[in-house]
Design an enzyme around this catalytic site. Structure first.
Site, PDB file in Angstrom:
ATOM      1  N   LYS A 200     -13.887  14.593  19.764  1.00  0.00           N
ATOM      2  CA  LYS A 200     -13.313  13.504  18.972  1.00  0.00           C
ATOM      3  C   LYS A 200     -12.468  12.630  19.887  1.00  0.00           C
ATOM      4  CE  LYS A 200     -10.322  12.448  15.086  1.00  0.00           C
ATOM      5  NZ  LYS A 200      -9.733  12.937  13.839  1.00  0.00           N
ATOM      6  N   LYS A 254     -17.558  12.197  17.463  1.00  0.00           N
ATOM      7  CA  LYS A 254     -16.932  11.155  16.657  1.00  0.00           C
ATOM      8  C   LYS A 254     -16.135  10.212  17.538  1.00  0.00           C
ATOM      9  CE  LYS A 254     -13.369  10.744  13.228  1.00  0.00           C
ATOM     10  NZ  LYS A 254     -12.272  11.410  12.612  1.00  0.00           N
TER      11      LYS A 254
HETATM   12  C1  PBG Z   1      -7.780  12.680  10.769  1.00  0.00           C
HETATM   13  C2  PBG Z   1      -9.100  12.027  10.749  1.00  0.00           C
HETATM   14  C3  PBG Z   1      -9.389  10.731  11.179  1.00  0.00           C
HETATM   15  C4  PBG Z   1     -10.708  10.503  10.835  1.00  0.00           C
HETATM   16  C5  PBG Z   1     -11.218  11.659  10.250  1.00  0.00           C
HETATM   17  N1  PBG Z   1     -10.201  12.605  10.210  1.00  0.00           N
HETATM   18  C6  PBG Z   1      -8.530   9.681  11.769  1.00  0.00           C
HETATM   19  C7  PBG Z   1      -7.736   9.956  12.957  1.00  0.00           C
HETATM   20  O1  PBG Z   1      -7.988  10.890  13.710  1.00  0.00           O
HETATM   21  O2  PBG Z   1      -6.789   9.209  13.146  1.00  0.00           O
HETATM   22  C8  PBG Z   1     -11.408   9.194  11.057  1.00  0.00           C
HETATM   23  C9  PBG Z   1     -12.541   8.891  10.172  1.00  0.00           C
HETATM   24  C10 PBG Z   1     -12.900   7.453  10.084  1.00  0.00           C
HETATM   25  O3  PBG Z   1     -12.356   6.572  10.779  1.00  0.00           O
HETATM   26  O4  PBG Z   1     -13.784   7.182   9.278  1.00  0.00           O
HETATM   27  N2  PBG Z   1      -7.557  13.738  11.575  1.00  0.00           N
END
Ligand code: PBG
Length: 330
Positions: A200, A254
């Site tokens: 991520k 992601k």
């Molecule tokens: C939180 C989380 C995020 C997303 C999924 N879980 C945002 C972040 O890490 O700030 C992002 C999903 C999206 O942008 O659609 N841990």
């Protein structure tokens, strides 16, 4: 030596619709999708999210209907994200462990009303912290790894007890997958799977999501101390390897489209179920491009989703899941 022009004409394979269909190497199916849904407090409520045109938060009583729509379209699973009321957001995210919090009520409602759909929940503290970070922070604002993992383990157990089928740690703490797996086993949750947000990235594409869960204005600093540097791919391979060694059932990359190379690499290297999250900023980009006349919306949706399949993704988290399933079914 294979044949060459003019004996070989590649365009023969594109010369009719049936020929193109026969030769398609990848196909989209509603079972490819996981549909993320945002939840809010209240009754009979729909709260449109300004930065995600067409996406809303739903109160728990309206959520079952949404899950039913997804199941009827053949979408196997949904992902739930709560917008915690502001007064319940604290330094230490206690609300994440409340067995009657918004997400637990949502899980129970869906499991009751639509038992055939899988429910995935995010394990991370950002919807519950006053500072908007995914974990507990020290005086300097740094997220403390091991203390955070302890809370995440409890959060995962609370979600599993409420009926979550897949817990998805999205926090990027070190060691959390192993700790969560151990706790799930000890608690008798052998069939609760872990989908690790393994690679991520600290991305600029998460903005609309943060608005949706109400953490946008709160976030102090950024998440680069725990989410990955967009410059790196070798590190993604190590992250995935570690999460698998700790007991992750499935892994995720992601964001999606800007990181297709990572999807390919992870799938090729490990051959495990590899999911990809087409995140909120990607969704918004497509919607705004289409609204501005820069492309056909339906075609943009299907082409980007197909690209994930071509890259080797086992499944796609996408806010377009319902639209895409309808388009595929025709
Ligand atoms: C939180 C989380 C995020 C997303 C999924 N879980 C945002 C972040 O890490 O700030 C992002 C999903 C999206 O942008 O659609 N841990």
């Amino acid at each position: 030596m294979s044949a060459s022009f003019p004996d070989l004409r590649m365009r023969r394979g594109r010369s009719s619709a049936w020929m193109r269909s026969m030769l398609a190497e990848n196909r989209l199916h509603p079972s490819d999708f996981i549909w993320p849904l945002f939840i809010c407090e209240g009754h009979d409520r729909e709260e449109p999210i300004a930065s995600l045109p067409g996406v809303s938060r739903w109160s728990v009583d309206r959520l079952a209907g949404k899950a039913r729509e997804a199941a009827d379209l053949g979408i196997p699973s949904i992902a739930l994200f709560p917008n915690t009321p502001n007064e319940l957001r604290t330094e230490r995210a206690e609300e994440a462990l409340n067995r009657d919090n918004l997400i637990c009520r949502a899980i129970r409602t869906i499991k009751d009303a639509v038992p055939e759909i899988g429910v995935l929940t995010d394990v991370a503290l950002d919807p519950y912290t006053a500072h908007g970070h995914d974990g507990l922070v020290d005086e300097l604002g740094n997220v403390i790894n091991d203390d955070t993992v302890e809370v995440l383990v409890q959060q995962a157990l609370v979600q599993a007890d409420a009926g979550a089928d897949i817990v998805a740690p999205s926090d990027m703490m070190d060691g959390r997958v192993g700790a969560i797996r151990g706790a799930l086993e000890a608690a008798g949750h052998q069939n609760v799977a872990i989908m690790a947000y393994a690679a991520k990235y600290a991305s600029a594409f998460y903005g609309p999501f943060r608005e949706a869960v109400g953490s946008l204005g709160r976030l102090k600093g950024d998440k680069r101390g725990y989410q990955m540097n967009p410059a790196n791919i070798e590190e993604a391979v190590r992250e995935v390897e570690l999460d698998l060694a700790e007991g992750a059932d499935f892994v995720m990359v992601k964001p999606g489209l800007p990181y297709l190379d990572v999807v390919v690499r992870v799938k090729d290297a490990f051959g495990v179920p590899t999911f990809v999250y087409q995140v909120s900023g990607e969704y918004a980009m497509i919607e705004h491009a289409a609204a501005a006349g820069a492309g056909d919306r339906n075609a943009l949706i299907l082409e980007t989703l197909l690209a994930f399949k071509r890259a080797g993704a086992s499944g796609i988290l996408t806010y377009h899941a319902l639209d895409a399933a309808r388009l595929i079914r025709g």
